[in-house]
Design a protein around this motif. Sequence first.
Motif, PDB file in Angstrom:
ATOM      1  N   LYS A 299     -53.294  27.943 101.539  1.00 30.28           N
ATOM      2  CA  LYS A 299     -53.068  27.965 102.983  1.00 30.28           C
ATOM      3  C   LYS A 299     -54.193  28.717 103.674  1.00 30.28           C
ATOM      4  CE  LYS A 299     -49.582  29.308 106.399  1.00 30.28           C
ATOM      5  NZ  LYS A 299     -48.255  29.966 106.596  1.00 30.28           N
TER       6      LYS A 299
ATOM      7  N   GLU B 290     -54.053  32.875  99.900  1.00 32.49           N
ATOM      8  CA  GLU B 290     -52.618  32.649 100.109  1.00 32.49           C
ATOM      9  C   GLU B 290     -52.305  31.164  99.982  1.00 32.49           C
ATOM     10  OE1 GLU B 290     -49.234  33.256 103.615  1.00 32.49           O
ATOM     11  OE2 GLU B 290     -51.256  34.095 103.842  1.00 32.49           O
ATOM     12  N   ARG B 291     -51.254  30.863  99.229  1.00 31.86           N
ATOM     13  CA  ARG B 291     -50.876  29.469  99.001  1.00 31.86           C
ATOM     14  C   ARG B 291     -49.688  29.078  99.880  1.00 31.86           C
ATOM     15  NH1 ARG B 291     -53.775  27.699  94.688  1.00 31.86           N
ATOM     16  NH2 ARG B 291     -54.568  29.337  93.304  1.00 31.86           N
ATOM     17  N   GLU B 292     -49.551  27.786 100.082  1.00 30.92           N
ATOM     18  CA  GLU B 292     -48.451  27.278 100.894  1.00 30.92           C
ATOM     19  C   GLU B 292     -47.121  27.587 100.221  1.00 30.92           C
ATOM     20  OE1 GLU B 292     -48.861  23.193 101.839  1.00 30.92           O
ATOM     21  OE2 GLU B 292     -50.860  23.394 102.707  1.00 30.92           O
ATOM     22  N   LYS B 293     -46.200  28.145 100.984  1.00 31.21           N
ATOM     23  CA  LYS B 293     -44.894  28.514 100.443  1.00 31.21           C
ATOM     24  C   LYS B 293     -43.911  27.357 100.594  1.00 31.21           C
ATOM     25  CE  LYS B 293     -45.476  33.451 101.400  1.00 31.21           C
ATOM     26  NZ  LYS B 293     -44.935  34.645 102.102  1.00 31.21           N
ATOM     27  N   GLY B 294     -42.987  27.298  99.647  1.00 26.89           N
ATOM     28  CA  GLY B 294     -41.945  26.280  99.713  1.00 26.89           C
ATOM     29  C   GLY B 294     -42.399  24.892  99.316  1.00 26.89           C
TER      30      GLY B 294
END
Length: 361
Positions: A232, A238-242
Amino acid sequence: MSLNLASETAVALVVDAARSVEGCNRKHPSLEVLCARLERIMHGLAAKAILKAGDLPERAGIVTLPIWSWEHPLIDVGRKDKAHGTGERMLMPVRNGWDTPTVVLITEETVPVSYRVRGMGHATAGQSKLVRRLGEAPVTAVTTLPSLAEPVFVGSGITARNIAHLKALVKAGEAAHWEVLTDLEPKLRSTVFQAHSFVCYEIGLSTGIVEPMLDELGLEQIVDAMMYGELKDEEAGEREKGKLSAMFRLIELCLEEDCFLKVDPLKYMTKHMRRDAETQIRRRLGDPHIGPKIREIARRHPRAEIADIVEAYREVYPKDRLSLPRARAALSVSPSASARSTLLIPDNFTGSTIFEGSQAA
Protein backbone atom coordinates in the motif's frame (compact mmCIF):
# COMPACT_ATOMS: atom_id res chain seq x y z
CA MET A 1 25.92 -77.14 -4.23
CA SER A 2 22.86 -77.07 -6.45
CA LEU A 3 20.61 -77.06 -3.39
CA ASN A 4 22.44 -74.05 -1.98
CA LEU A 5 22.17 -72.27 -5.32
CA ALA A 6 18.47 -73.04 -5.52
CA SER A 7 17.86 -71.79 -1.99
CA GLU A 8 19.83 -68.61 -2.67
CA THR A 9 17.78 -68.03 -5.80
CA ALA A 10 14.56 -68.54 -3.87
CA VAL A 11 15.67 -66.08 -1.20
CA ALA A 12 16.59 -63.52 -3.87
CA LEU A 13 13.15 -63.87 -5.46
CA VAL A 14 11.45 -63.38 -2.10
CA VAL A 15 13.54 -60.28 -1.42
CA ASP A 16 12.77 -58.87 -4.87
CA ALA A 17 9.07 -59.53 -4.36
CA ALA A 18 9.16 -57.82 -0.97
CA ARG A 19 10.92 -54.83 -2.47
CA SER A 20 8.34 -54.68 -5.25
CA VAL A 21 5.47 -54.68 -2.76
CA GLU A 22 7.21 -52.05 -0.66
CA GLY A 23 7.77 -49.88 -3.72
CA CYS A 24 4.15 -50.23 -4.81
CA ASN A 25 2.99 -49.01 -1.40
CA ARG A 26 5.35 -46.05 -1.24
CA LYS A 27 3.79 -42.61 -1.17
CA HIS A 28 4.90 -39.88 -3.54
CA PRO A 29 7.55 -38.18 -1.35
CA SER A 30 6.94 -34.52 -2.23
CA LEU A 31 3.18 -34.93 -2.10
CA GLU A 32 3.45 -36.75 1.22
CA VAL A 33 5.19 -33.74 2.77
CA LEU A 34 2.78 -31.24 1.25
CA CYS A 35 -0.35 -33.20 2.17
CA ALA A 36 0.85 -33.70 5.76
CA ARG A 37 1.21 -29.93 6.07
CA LEU A 38 -2.20 -29.26 4.53
CA GLU A 39 -3.68 -31.75 6.98
CA ARG A 40 -2.08 -29.95 9.92
CA ILE A 41 -3.49 -26.66 8.62
CA MET A 42 -7.00 -28.11 8.43
CA HIS A 43 -6.75 -29.72 11.86
CA GLY A 44 -5.53 -26.40 13.25
CA LEU A 45 -8.48 -24.52 11.76
CA ALA A 46 -10.94 -27.09 13.13
CA ALA A 47 -9.35 -26.88 16.59
CA LYS A 48 -9.46 -23.09 16.44
CA ALA A 49 -13.20 -23.23 15.68
CA ILE A 50 -13.78 -25.41 18.77
CA LEU A 51 -11.83 -23.01 20.98
CA LYS A 52 -13.65 -20.02 19.52
CA ALA A 53 -17.03 -21.62 20.24
CA GLY A 54 -15.95 -21.94 23.90
CA ASP A 55 -17.86 -23.65 26.71
CA LEU A 56 -15.89 -26.91 26.57
CA PRO A 57 -17.31 -29.77 28.67
CA GLU A 58 -15.62 -30.89 31.88
CA ARG A 59 -14.54 -34.16 30.29
CA ALA A 60 -14.30 -35.11 26.63
CA GLY A 61 -12.19 -37.00 24.15
CA ILE A 62 -10.56 -35.52 21.06
CA VAL A 63 -10.36 -37.30 17.71
CA THR A 64 -8.52 -35.98 14.65
CA LEU A 65 -9.72 -37.50 11.38
CA PRO A 66 -7.50 -38.18 8.35
CA ILE A 67 -7.70 -35.75 5.43
CA TRP A 68 -6.05 -38.03 2.88
CA SER A 69 -6.18 -41.59 1.68
CA TRP A 70 -3.35 -42.91 -0.49
CA GLU A 71 -4.21 -44.92 -3.58
CA HIS A 72 -2.84 -45.80 -6.98
CA PRO A 73 -4.46 -43.37 -9.45
CA LEU A 74 -7.16 -44.67 -11.76
CA ILE A 75 -6.64 -41.74 -14.14
CA ASP A 76 -3.69 -40.81 -16.31
CA VAL A 77 -1.18 -38.74 -14.32
CA GLY A 78 1.72 -39.17 -16.72
CA ARG A 79 4.88 -40.21 -14.91
CA LYS A 80 3.89 -38.44 -11.71
CA ASP A 81 3.21 -41.73 -9.91
CA LYS A 82 6.38 -43.44 -11.20
CA ALA A 83 9.39 -43.66 -8.90
CA HIS A 84 12.51 -42.05 -10.34
CA GLY A 85 14.95 -44.64 -11.64
CA THR A 86 12.83 -47.74 -10.97
CA GLY A 87 9.53 -46.74 -12.56
CA GLU A 88 7.58 -48.39 -9.73
CA ARG A 89 4.12 -46.97 -9.15
CA MET A 90 3.70 -44.78 -6.10
CA LEU A 91 0.60 -43.96 -4.10
CA MET A 92 -1.06 -40.61 -4.76
CA PRO A 93 -3.23 -38.57 -2.37
CA VAL A 94 -7.02 -38.80 -2.52
CA ARG A 95 -9.10 -36.37 -0.49
CA ASN A 96 -11.35 -37.56 2.34
CA GLY A 97 -14.50 -35.60 3.09
CA TRP A 98 -16.28 -35.91 6.45
CA ASP A 99 -19.78 -35.04 7.65
CA THR A 100 -18.17 -33.73 10.85
CA PRO A 101 -15.27 -31.34 11.46
CA THR A 102 -11.87 -32.99 11.11
CA VAL A 103 -11.29 -32.46 14.83
CA VAL A 104 -14.15 -33.88 16.88
CA LEU A 105 -14.83 -33.33 20.57
CA ILE A 106 -16.36 -36.56 21.90
CA THR A 107 -18.76 -35.93 24.78
CA GLU A 108 -21.24 -38.74 24.12
CA GLU A 109 -20.70 -42.48 24.29
CA THR A 110 -20.91 -42.91 20.51
CA VAL A 111 -20.68 -40.42 17.65
CA PRO A 112 -21.53 -41.76 14.16
CA VAL A 113 -19.45 -40.42 11.28
CA SER A 114 -19.61 -40.87 7.53
CA TYR A 115 -17.02 -40.06 4.90
CA ARG A 116 -16.47 -39.94 1.16
CA VAL A 117 -13.24 -40.45 -0.75
CA ARG A 118 -12.96 -38.73 -4.12
CA GLY A 119 -10.09 -38.02 -6.46
CA MET A 120 -7.56 -39.66 -8.79
CA GLY A 121 -10.44 -41.62 -10.32
CA HIS A 122 -11.60 -43.01 -6.97
CA ALA A 123 -15.08 -42.46 -5.54
CA THR A 124 -16.04 -44.39 -2.42
CA ALA A 125 -17.91 -43.76 0.81
CA GLY A 126 -18.20 -45.33 4.24
CA GLN A 127 -19.37 -45.03 7.82
CA SER A 128 -17.92 -45.61 11.25
CA LYS A 129 -18.30 -44.66 14.91
CA LEU A 130 -16.23 -42.67 17.38
CA VAL A 131 -16.64 -44.48 20.69
CA ARG A 132 -15.67 -43.12 24.09
CA ARG A 133 -14.32 -45.91 26.27
CA LEU A 134 -12.65 -46.02 29.66
CA GLY A 135 -8.96 -46.77 29.67
CA GLU A 136 -8.30 -45.28 26.23
CA ALA A 137 -6.06 -42.28 25.59
CA PRO A 138 -7.96 -38.97 25.73
CA VAL A 139 -6.66 -38.03 22.28
CA THR A 140 -6.79 -40.25 19.20
CA ALA A 141 -5.22 -39.33 15.87
CA VAL A 142 -6.85 -41.50 13.20
CA THR A 143 -4.49 -42.23 10.30
CA THR A 144 -6.55 -44.61 8.16
CA LEU A 145 -10.24 -44.70 7.31
CA PRO A 146 -12.24 -46.55 9.97
CA SER A 147 -15.31 -48.72 9.37
CA LEU A 148 -18.37 -49.92 11.25
CA ALA A 149 -16.50 -53.13 12.05
CA GLU A 150 -13.47 -51.17 13.26
CA PRO A 151 -14.67 -48.07 15.15
CA VAL A 152 -12.39 -45.46 16.66
CA PHE A 153 -11.95 -45.62 20.43
CA VAL A 154 -11.01 -42.65 22.57
CA GLY A 155 -10.92 -41.90 26.28
CA SER A 156 -11.71 -38.59 27.94
CA GLY A 157 -9.61 -35.79 29.36
CA ILE A 158 -10.26 -32.80 31.58
CA THR A 159 -11.00 -29.37 30.14
CA ALA A 160 -7.57 -27.88 30.78
CA ARG A 161 -5.84 -30.78 29.05
CA ASN A 162 -8.18 -30.60 26.07
CA ILE A 163 -7.67 -26.86 25.71
CA ALA A 164 -3.91 -27.35 25.75
CA HIS A 165 -4.12 -30.01 23.03
CA LEU A 166 -6.42 -27.90 20.87
CA LYS A 167 -4.05 -24.95 21.18
CA ALA A 168 -1.18 -27.23 20.17
CA LEU A 169 -3.13 -28.23 17.05
CA VAL A 170 -3.73 -24.57 16.23
CA LYS A 171 -0.04 -23.75 16.66
CA ALA A 172 1.01 -26.72 14.52
CA GLY A 173 -1.44 -25.65 11.82
CA GLU A 174 -0.08 -22.11 11.76
CA ALA A 175 3.48 -23.42 11.52
CA ALA A 176 2.48 -25.75 8.67
CA HIS A 177 0.90 -22.82 6.83
CA TRP A 178 4.19 -20.92 6.84
CA GLU A 179 6.10 -24.06 5.88
CA VAL A 180 3.91 -24.48 2.79
CA LEU A 181 4.29 -20.80 1.94
CA THR A 182 8.06 -20.81 2.39
CA ASP A 183 8.58 -23.96 0.35
CA LEU A 184 6.44 -22.59 -2.48
CA GLU A 185 8.59 -19.48 -2.88
CA PRO A 186 11.33 -20.99 -5.12
CA LYS A 187 8.66 -22.61 -7.29
CA LEU A 188 6.81 -19.30 -7.50
CA ARG A 189 9.99 -17.46 -8.50
CA SER A 190 10.71 -19.89 -11.32
CA THR A 191 7.06 -19.70 -12.40
CA VAL A 192 7.13 -15.88 -12.55
CA PHE A 193 10.27 -15.89 -14.72
CA GLN A 194 8.80 -18.54 -17.00
CA ALA A 195 5.51 -16.63 -17.29
CA HIS A 196 7.48 -13.47 -18.11
CA SER A 197 9.28 -15.27 -20.94
CA PHE A 198 5.96 -16.52 -22.29
CA VAL A 199 4.38 -13.04 -22.17
CA CYS A 200 7.42 -11.55 -23.92
CA TYR A 201 7.19 -14.17 -26.66
CA GLU A 202 3.44 -13.68 -27.09
CA ILE A 203 3.77 -9.90 -27.40
CA GLY A 204 6.76 -10.36 -29.70
CA LEU A 205 4.55 -12.21 -32.17
CA SER A 206 2.83 -8.88 -32.82
CA THR A 207 5.75 -6.47 -32.48
CA GLY A 208 8.23 -8.64 -34.36
CA ILE A 209 10.74 -8.35 -31.50
CA VAL A 210 10.91 -10.75 -28.57
CA GLU A 211 12.41 -8.66 -25.78
CA PRO A 212 12.16 -8.44 -21.98
CA MET A 213 9.14 -6.46 -20.82
CA LEU A 214 10.08 -6.13 -17.13
CA ASP A 215 13.41 -5.93 -15.36
CA GLU A 216 14.50 -8.32 -12.61
CA LEU A 217 13.48 -5.87 -9.90
CA GLY A 218 9.98 -5.71 -11.33
CA LEU A 219 9.78 -9.50 -11.43
CA GLU A 220 10.99 -9.76 -7.83
CA GLN A 221 8.34 -7.24 -6.82
CA ILE A 222 5.72 -9.49 -8.42
CA VAL A 223 7.06 -12.48 -6.48
CA ASP A 224 6.93 -10.46 -3.26
CA ALA A 225 3.37 -9.25 -3.93
CA MET A 226 2.16 -12.74 -4.75
CA MET A 227 3.78 -14.11 -1.61
CA TYR A 228 2.80 -11.51 0.96
CA GLY A 229 0.35 -9.08 -0.66
CA GLU A 230 0.44 -5.79 -2.54
CA LEU A 231 2.29 -2.86 -0.97
CA LYS A 232 0.00 0.00 0.00
CA ASP A 233 2.92 2.28 0.83
CA GLU A 234 6.23 1.24 -0.76
CA GLU A 235 8.34 3.62 1.32
CA ALA A 236 6.84 2.47 4.62
CA GLY A 237 6.60 -1.15 3.45
CA GLU A 238 2.94 -1.23 4.50
CA ARG A 239 0.77 -3.82 2.78
CA GLU A 240 -2.92 -3.70 1.98
CA LYS A 241 -4.97 -4.99 4.90
CA GLY A 242 -7.87 -7.38 4.57
CA LYS A 243 -6.71 -8.63 1.18
CA LEU A 244 -5.04 -12.02 0.95
CA SER A 245 -2.01 -12.48 -1.26
CA ALA A 246 -2.18 -14.84 -4.24
CA MET A 247 -0.29 -17.55 -2.32
CA PHE A 248 -2.49 -17.22 0.76
CA ARG A 249 -5.56 -17.55 -1.47
CA LEU A 250 -4.02 -20.58 -3.17
CA ILE A 251 -3.46 -22.33 0.16
CA GLU A 252 -7.07 -21.60 1.12
CA LEU A 253 -8.25 -23.13 -2.16
CA CYS A 254 -6.22 -26.26 -1.43
CA LEU A 255 -8.24 -26.80 1.74
CA GLU A 256 -11.47 -27.23 -0.22
CA GLU A 257 -12.73 -30.80 -0.47
CA ASP A 258 -13.41 -30.76 -4.22
CA CYS A 259 -10.11 -29.12 -5.13
CA PHE A 260 -8.15 -32.20 -6.25
CA LEU A 261 -10.73 -34.37 -7.96
CA LYS A 262 -8.75 -34.64 -11.21
CA VAL A 263 -5.27 -33.38 -10.33
CA ASP A 264 -2.76 -33.79 -7.54
CA PRO A 265 -2.01 -30.85 -5.19
CA LEU A 266 1.35 -29.96 -6.74
CA LYS A 267 -0.05 -29.80 -10.27
CA TYR A 268 -3.01 -27.77 -9.04
CA MET A 269 -0.71 -25.29 -7.31
CA THR A 270 1.61 -25.02 -10.31
CA LYS A 271 -1.29 -24.30 -12.65
CA HIS A 272 -2.69 -21.57 -10.40
CA MET A 273 0.70 -19.97 -9.80
CA ARG A 274 1.34 -19.80 -13.55
CA ARG A 275 -2.04 -18.21 -14.21
CA ASP A 276 -1.71 -15.68 -11.38
CA ALA A 277 1.89 -14.84 -12.34
CA GLU A 278 0.89 -14.10 -15.92
CA THR A 279 -2.00 -11.95 -14.69
CA GLN A 280 0.32 -9.93 -12.45
CA ILE A 281 2.84 -9.42 -15.26
CA ARG A 282 0.20 -8.21 -17.70
CA ARG A 283 -1.22 -5.90 -15.05
CA ARG A 284 2.22 -4.33 -14.54
CA LEU A 285 2.49 -3.77 -18.27
CA GLY A 286 -0.98 -2.25 -18.52
CA ASP A 287 -2.02 -5.11 -20.78
CA PRO A 288 -5.72 -6.07 -20.54
CA HIS A 289 -6.41 -9.68 -19.65
CA ILE A 290 -7.85 -10.13 -23.14
CA GLY A 291 -4.74 -8.57 -24.67
CA PRO A 292 -3.50 -11.80 -26.33
CA LYS A 293 -6.85 -12.26 -28.08
CA ILE A 294 -6.84 -8.64 -29.27
CA ARG A 295 -3.34 -8.99 -30.71
CA GLU A 296 -4.29 -12.27 -32.36
CA ILE A 297 -7.16 -10.55 -34.18
CA ALA A 298 -4.82 -7.67 -35.09
CA ARG A 299 -2.33 -10.12 -36.63
CA ARG A 300 -5.10 -11.47 -38.84
CA HIS A 301 -5.73 -7.93 -40.13
CA PRO A 302 -2.22 -6.42 -40.40
CA ARG A 303 -3.28 -3.33 -42.37
CA ALA A 304 -6.54 -2.62 -40.53
CA GLU A 305 -7.28 0.51 -38.50
CA ILE A 306 -7.87 0.05 -34.79
CA ALA A 307 -11.62 0.62 -35.20
CA ASP A 308 -11.73 -2.20 -37.75
CA ILE A 309 -9.78 -4.47 -35.38
CA VAL A 310 -12.30 -3.74 -32.62
CA GLU A 311 -15.17 -4.54 -34.96
CA ALA A 312 -13.52 -7.80 -36.05
CA TYR A 313 -12.87 -8.71 -32.42
CA ARG A 314 -16.49 -8.09 -31.44
CA GLU A 315 -17.64 -10.46 -34.15
CA VAL A 316 -15.47 -13.26 -32.72
CA TYR A 317 -15.86 -12.44 -29.01
CA PRO A 318 -19.12 -10.47 -28.64
CA LYS A 319 -19.40 -11.09 -24.88
CA ASP A 320 -16.09 -9.30 -24.16
CA ARG A 321 -17.56 -5.92 -25.21
CA LEU A 322 -14.18 -4.63 -26.32
CA SER A 323 -13.78 -0.86 -26.22
CA LEU A 324 -11.33 1.32 -28.15
CA PRO A 325 -9.26 2.24 -25.03
CA ARG A 326 -8.71 -1.41 -24.14
CA ALA A 327 -7.78 -2.23 -27.72
CA ARG A 328 -5.26 0.64 -27.79
CA ALA A 329 -3.79 -0.53 -24.48
CA ALA A 330 -3.31 -4.06 -25.81
CA LEU A 331 -1.77 -2.88 -29.08
CA SER A 332 0.59 -0.38 -27.46
CA VAL A 333 2.14 -2.53 -24.73
CA SER A 334 5.83 -1.69 -24.42
CA PRO A 335 8.67 -2.79 -22.14
CA SER A 336 9.73 -0.79 -19.12
CA ALA A 337 12.73 1.48 -19.68
CA SER A 338 15.06 -0.66 -17.55
CA ALA A 339 13.91 -3.97 -19.02
CA ARG A 340 15.88 -3.73 -22.26
CA SER A 341 19.13 -4.65 -20.52
CA THR A 342 17.54 -7.58 -18.67
CA LEU A 343 17.99 -11.18 -19.74
CA LEU A 344 14.79 -13.15 -20.24
CA ILE A 345 16.44 -15.90 -18.20
CA PRO A 346 18.98 -14.41 -15.72
CA ASP A 347 22.49 -15.86 -15.43
CA ASN A 348 21.84 -17.35 -11.99
CA PHE A 349 18.53 -18.87 -13.10
CA THR A 350 19.60 -22.36 -14.18
CA GLY A 351 17.81 -25.58 -14.90
CA SER A 352 18.70 -26.74 -11.39
CA THR A 353 16.92 -23.67 -10.01
CA ILE A 354 13.75 -24.68 -11.79
CA PHE A 355 14.21 -28.28 -10.67
CA GLU A 356 14.73 -27.27 -7.05
CA GLY A 357 11.69 -25.04 -7.23
CA SER A 358 9.59 -27.87 -8.60
CA GLN A 359 10.61 -30.02 -5.66
CA ALA A 360 9.39 -27.42 -3.17
CA ALA A 361 6.27 -28.12 -1.15
